[in-house]
Enzyme design. Structure first.
Site, PDB file in Angstrom:
ATOM      1  CD  GLU A  26      -2.401  -1.533   2.580  1.00 36.94           C
ATOM      2  OE1 GLU A  26      -2.281  -0.746   3.538  1.00 36.94           O
ATOM      3  OE2 GLU A  26      -2.874  -2.681   2.691  1.00 36.94           O
TER       4      GLU A  26
ATOM      5  CD  GLU B  74      -3.625  -4.625   4.883  1.00 39.21           C
ATOM      6  OE1 GLU B  74      -4.815  -4.960   4.706  1.00 39.21           O
ATOM      7  OE2 GLU B  74      -3.294  -3.455   5.148  1.00 39.21           O
TER       8      GLU B  74
ATOM      9  CG  PHE C 152       1.485   0.434  11.253  1.00 38.53           C
ATOM     10  CD1 PHE C 152       2.097   1.048  12.347  1.00 38.53           C
ATOM     11  CD2 PHE C 152       1.066   1.225  10.203  1.00 38.53           C
ATOM     12  CE1 PHE C 152       2.268   2.426  12.384  1.00 38.53           C
ATOM     13  CE2 PHE C 152       1.239   2.603  10.231  1.00 38.53           C
ATOM     14  CZ  PHE C 152       1.842   3.204  11.331  1.00 38.53           C
TER      15      PHE C 152
ATOM     16  CG  ASP D 238       0.137  -3.162  15.129  1.00 37.79           C
ATOM     17  OD1 ASP D 238      -0.097  -3.212  16.338  1.00 37.79           O
ATOM     18  OD2 ASP D 238       1.098  -2.519  14.663  1.00 37.79           O
ATOM     19  CG  PHE D 239      -1.791  -3.413   9.364  1.00 31.76           C
ATOM     20  CD1 PHE D 239      -2.396  -3.053  10.564  1.00 31.76           C
ATOM     21  CD2 PHE D 239      -1.380  -2.395   8.515  1.00 31.76           C
ATOM     22  CE1 PHE D 239      -2.573  -1.719  10.901  1.00 31.76           C
ATOM     23  CE2 PHE D 239      -1.559  -1.064   8.843  1.00 31.76           C
ATOM     24  CZ  PHE D 239      -2.148  -0.721  10.036  1.00 31.76           C
ATOM     25  CB  ILE D 240       1.571  -9.711  10.365  1.00 32.53           C
ATOM     26  CG1 ILE D 240       1.448  -9.858  11.882  1.00 32.53           C
ATOM     27  CG2 ILE D 240       2.762  -8.874   9.929  1.00 32.53           C
ATOM     28  CD1 ILE D 240       2.528 -10.711  12.512  1.00 32.53           C
TER      29      ILE D 240
ATOM     30  CG  HIS E  47      -1.463   1.764  13.949  1.00 32.67           C
ATOM     31  ND1 HIS E  47      -2.798   1.508  14.073  1.00 32.67           N
ATOM     32  CD2 HIS E  47      -1.277   2.113  12.649  1.00 32.67           C
ATOM     33  CE1 HIS E  47      -3.392   1.708  12.898  1.00 32.67           C
ATOM     34  NE2 HIS E  47      -2.495   2.071  12.026  1.00 32.67           N
TER      35      HIS E  47
HETATM   36  C1  TPP Z   1      -5.720  -3.065   7.571  1.00 34.92           C
HETATM   37  C2  TPP Z   1      -5.043  -1.764   7.495  1.00 34.92           C
HETATM   38  N1  TPP Z   1      -4.207  -1.540   6.464  1.00 34.92           N
HETATM   39  C3  TPP Z   1      -3.577  -0.346   6.353  1.00 34.92           C
HETATM   40  C4  TPP Z   1      -3.783   0.632   7.274  1.00 34.92           C
HETATM   41  C5  TPP Z   1      -3.071   1.972   7.167  1.00 34.92           C
HETATM   42  N2  TPP Z   1      -4.039   3.005   6.784  1.00 34.92           N
HETATM   43  C6  TPP Z   1      -4.612   3.782   7.715  1.00 34.92           C
HETATM   44  S1  TPP Z   1      -5.755   4.787   7.064  1.00 34.92           S
HETATM   45  C7  TPP Z   1      -5.503   4.196   5.514  1.00 34.92           C
HETATM   46  C8  TPP Z   1      -6.290   4.727   4.377  1.00 34.92           C
HETATM   47  C9  TPP Z   1      -7.727   4.517   4.607  1.00 34.92           C
HETATM   48  O1  TPP Z   1      -8.473   5.041   3.552  1.00 34.92           O
HETATM   49  P1  TPP Z   1     -10.038   5.099   3.706  1.00 34.92           P
HETATM   50  O2  TPP Z   1     -10.548   3.802   4.199  1.00 34.92           O
HETATM   51  O3  TPP Z   1     -10.565   5.596   2.433  1.00 34.92           O
HETATM   52  O4  TPP Z   1     -10.279   6.143   4.864  1.00 34.92           O
HETATM   53  P2  TPP Z   1      -9.914   7.697   4.903  1.00 34.92           P
HETATM   54  O5  TPP Z   1      -8.559   7.801   5.507  1.00 34.92           O
HETATM   55  O6  TPP Z   1      -9.952   8.212   3.522  1.00 34.92           O
HETATM   56  O7  TPP Z   1     -10.948   8.298   5.774  1.00 34.92           O
HETATM   57  C10 TPP Z   1      -4.517   3.224   5.532  1.00 34.92           C
HETATM   58  C11 TPP Z   1      -4.031   2.501   4.352  1.00 34.92           C
HETATM   59  C12 TPP Z   1      -4.629   0.341   8.365  1.00 34.92           C
HETATM   60  N3  TPP Z   1      -4.828   1.232   9.342  1.00 34.92           N
HETATM   61  N4  TPP Z   1      -5.264  -0.848   8.439  1.00 34.92           N
END
Ligand code: TPP
Ligand code: MG
Lengths: 328, 334
Positions: free
Chosen positions: A31, A62, A85, A87-89, A131
């Protein structure tokens, strides 16, 4: 000429860039790995050099893209998956544990899964319970996976290059608090074999076995101990599997006292395993039970004073080591 | 301290059309000014961790939550301040949580990304993208099983459309006719990537594939959001099953407060257009004035009242003590 210094993040990036130049099968999947270069900016510049076909941005999937990496590794690529992170494993567990780890064995040695998963560990970044975890014990538990825990920029470059060249699935945990740490990193192409511990500091009175984020803590504690006339040896296993049992046991035999430090949870964790290995191998040479220090058995709290209490510090390690060496 | 007359006190049917939209106005302004204070506090390095601001998306949270009862459930996201406020949380305890103080909603243990409040049906904000889709669906399952007529609203960003578990629970919800509303806040970006680069097909097609009732609304128009939400929520409450609501919206700031140089993924011009042409507070302001429900000075008065509340909430939080260190081992088990 003074040695060149790089940050930990730059060392990781250099290892990836060199391996991608050397081997066109190496690609990065994750990502915001391309233009954004990840939120930690570890991968900045790679998409500009290698293009979007080899530095591949994914949806927030993931499990999906880790599975894609497993399949691609089996059929000719050498993917390096980025899990932002650690944590996401948890979301990738089936792909890693039931697929990647077992494909070689279940197929009677036919298939290989030469992939790397890069992810992070470490608390005290005020990132709260989802996280901040250090979950490397989970993968260390599973036959078929290798687990790498670099603690310096030098080790990060050499170990990551070895991980990418390995024929097995390797999980590579980077301490996110360490990305800005600087250290000497040669420009040459060098690798550090997986399964070889490194004595980060030699000493005689006590061994501090430390992994990843805890290596700097152990080195700091060793300096405090020196002022008290206690000579601490700091041993970094560098990989939890394969594990260099010999170096750990030899150091334990030499100093006769051991503290094992790891930022994961102690319960059923890395410190439990390392302490057991040492106790089995050096029992008759030990003057004290092996002591373990790790994250407190709680979800990582957000509030700074609470979070700070959850991890070993130079001071708490110093106190523990001193009381082992000089019982009151 | 509450920011508006709570819906529980007011009751759903009491209050005229005018009161209803003035309350919505106040709620949206509350979120906007709360986030302004967060930005300020964060920039002054008083707030630990990360801050993901909801500014620009106010009409979604308010439009949905104004259609919910206080005993209905919500689940929220890393960008959750707006949802918490709209569901009735008080700004002083929210700020205390953001600063890790004991007076916070989670005694400082959760922080910005984990605010939870049983009194307002808030099952919790969640820092795992898509992490709460199961929880919301489970709350709907319990409501149905226990025979309460509660509904669960599950807020998530369009980035969560990448998570496979969403499709597992949507299938379950439709099979079992669960009272859950999946609210997809399409603010156009998953972190630093436009959603069109991460999303094949259509968003609504994902719901209709399961036969789930699906609708798309202008997420900058609180009245549209509220109208559709009201219909879908009462349908769910009376056994009609789940629904999926796509709200097109925009986050005004960076992905988090530190995301300042954004031009490699979106243009200043695009940001400007959303902020001027489609601002949810301006859209409602214009309507309120056109209807003669309020004049500019009445609306300004609301804004300055809210500003005072937000400023004193920050002061309260800054002055509040941290939890005792012994607290760290409390609440691991119930
Ligand atoms: C499972 C997971 N993968 C990656 C992340 C890291 N991350 C945090 S916010 C985000 C983007 C989220 O986008 P969206 O769902 O559109 O929400 P927005 O931030 O636009 O409100 C990512 C990739 C996470 N928190 N959880
Ligand atoms: Mg989004």
């Amino acid at each position: 000429m003074p040695e060149r210094e790089l940050t930990f993040a730059q060392a990781v990036r250099e290892a990836l860039a060199e391996e991608m130049r050397r081997d066109s099968r190496v690609c990065i999947i994750g990502e915001d790995v391309a233009e954004a270069g990840t939120p930690f900016k570890v991968l900045s510049g790679l998409v500009e050099e290698f293009g979007a076909k080899r530095v591949v941005d994914t949806p927030i999937s993931e499990a999906g893209f880790t599975g894609v990496a497993v399949g691609a590794a089996m059929t000719g690529l050498r993917p390096v998956v980025d899990i932002m992170f650690g944590d996401f494993i948890t979301l990738t567990m089936d792909q890693m544990v039931n697929q990647a780890a077992k494909a070689h064995y279940m197929s009677g040695g036919h298939w290989k899964v030469p992939m790397v998963m890069r992810t992070t560990l470490g608390a005290t970044r005020r990132s709260a319970a989802q996280h901040s975890q250090s979950l490397h014990a989970w993968f260390s538990h599973v036959p078929g996976l290798k687990v790498v825990l670099p603690s310096t920029p030098y080790d990060a470059k050499g170990l990551l290059k070895a991980a990418i060249r390995d024929e097995n699935p390797v999980v590579f945990f980077e301490d996110k608090m360490m990305y800005k740490l600087k250290g000497p990193v040669p420009e040459d192409d060098y690798t550090i074999p997986l399964g070889v511990a490194d004595v980060k500091r030699a000493g005689d009175d006590i061994t501090l076995v430390a992994t990843s984020s805890m290596v700097q803590v152990a080195l700091g504690a060793a300096i405090l101990l020196e002022k008290e006339g206690i000579s601490a040896e700091v041993v970094d296993p560098r990989t939890t599997w394969p594990l260099d049992e010999k170096t750990l046991i030899e150091s334990a035999k030499k100093t006769s006292r051991v503290i094992v430090l790891d930022e994961g949870y102690g319960r059923y964790g890395v410190t439990a395993e390392l302490a057991a290995v040492i106790a089995e191998g050096a029992f008759y040479d030990l003057d004290a039970p092996v002591k373990r220090m790790g994250a407190m058995h709680v979800p990582i709290p957000f509030s700074p004073p609470l979070e700070d209490a959850t991890v070993p510090t130079e001071q708490t390690v110093f106190d523990a080591a001193r009381s082992m060496c000089k019982p009151a | 301290m509450t920011i508006a007359t709570s819906k529980a006190e007011a009751g759903r049917d009491i209050g005229t059309e005018k009161d209803k939209w003035l309350r919505a106005y106040r709620q949206m302004v509350s979120i906007r000014l709360f986030e302004e204070q967060v930005n300020e506090v964060y920039t002054r390095a008083l707030m630990p961790g990360l801050a993901h601001l909801y500014s620009g998306e106010e009409a979604v949270a308010v439009g949905i939550c104004e259609a919910l009862r206080v005993d209905d459930y919500i689940t929220s996201t890393h960008r959750g301040h707006g949802h918490c406020l709209a569901k009735g949380a008080s700004p002083d305890r929210m700020f205390a949580e953001l600063l890790g103080k004991e007076a916070g909603y989670c005694r400082g243990k959760g922080g910005s990304m984990h605010i939870a409040d049983p009194a307002t049906g808030n099952l919790g904000a969640n820092a795992i993208v898509g992490g709460s889709v199961g929880i919301a669906t489970g709350a709907a399952f319990a409501a149905k099983t226990l025979g309460t007529d509660r509904v669960a609203a599950c807020f998530f960003g369009e980035g969560a459309l990448g998570q496979g578990s969403l499709y597992e629970v949507m299938n379950l919800a439709q099979l079992w006719k669960l009272p859950v509303i999946y609210v997809c806040e399409n603010n156009q970006y998953n972190e630093y990537t436009h959603f069109q680069e991460t999303t094949a097909g259509t968003i609504l097609g994902r719901a209709t594939a399961f036969g789930i009732e699906a609708a798309r609304v202008d997420g900058q128009d609180v009245r549209s959001v509220n109208e559709v939400a009201t219909r879908l929520i009462s349908r769910a409450r009376t056994g009609g099953g789940p629904a999926f609501l796509q709200c097109d919206t925009y986050r005004y700031s960076g992905h988090h407060v530190g995301d300042i140089n954004r031009e490699y993924y979106r243009s200043k011009q695009e940001e400007h257009l959303w902020k001027t042409d489609r601002d949810p507070i301006l859209v409602l302001t214009k309507w309120l004035i056109d209807q003669s429900y309020a004049d500019a000075s009445a609306l300004d008065r609301i804004t300055s009242e809210v500003r005072t509340i937000m400023e004193s909430a920050v002061k309260f939080a800054i002055a509040a003590p941290y939890p005792n260190v012994e607290e760290v081992e409390k609440h691991v088990y119930a």
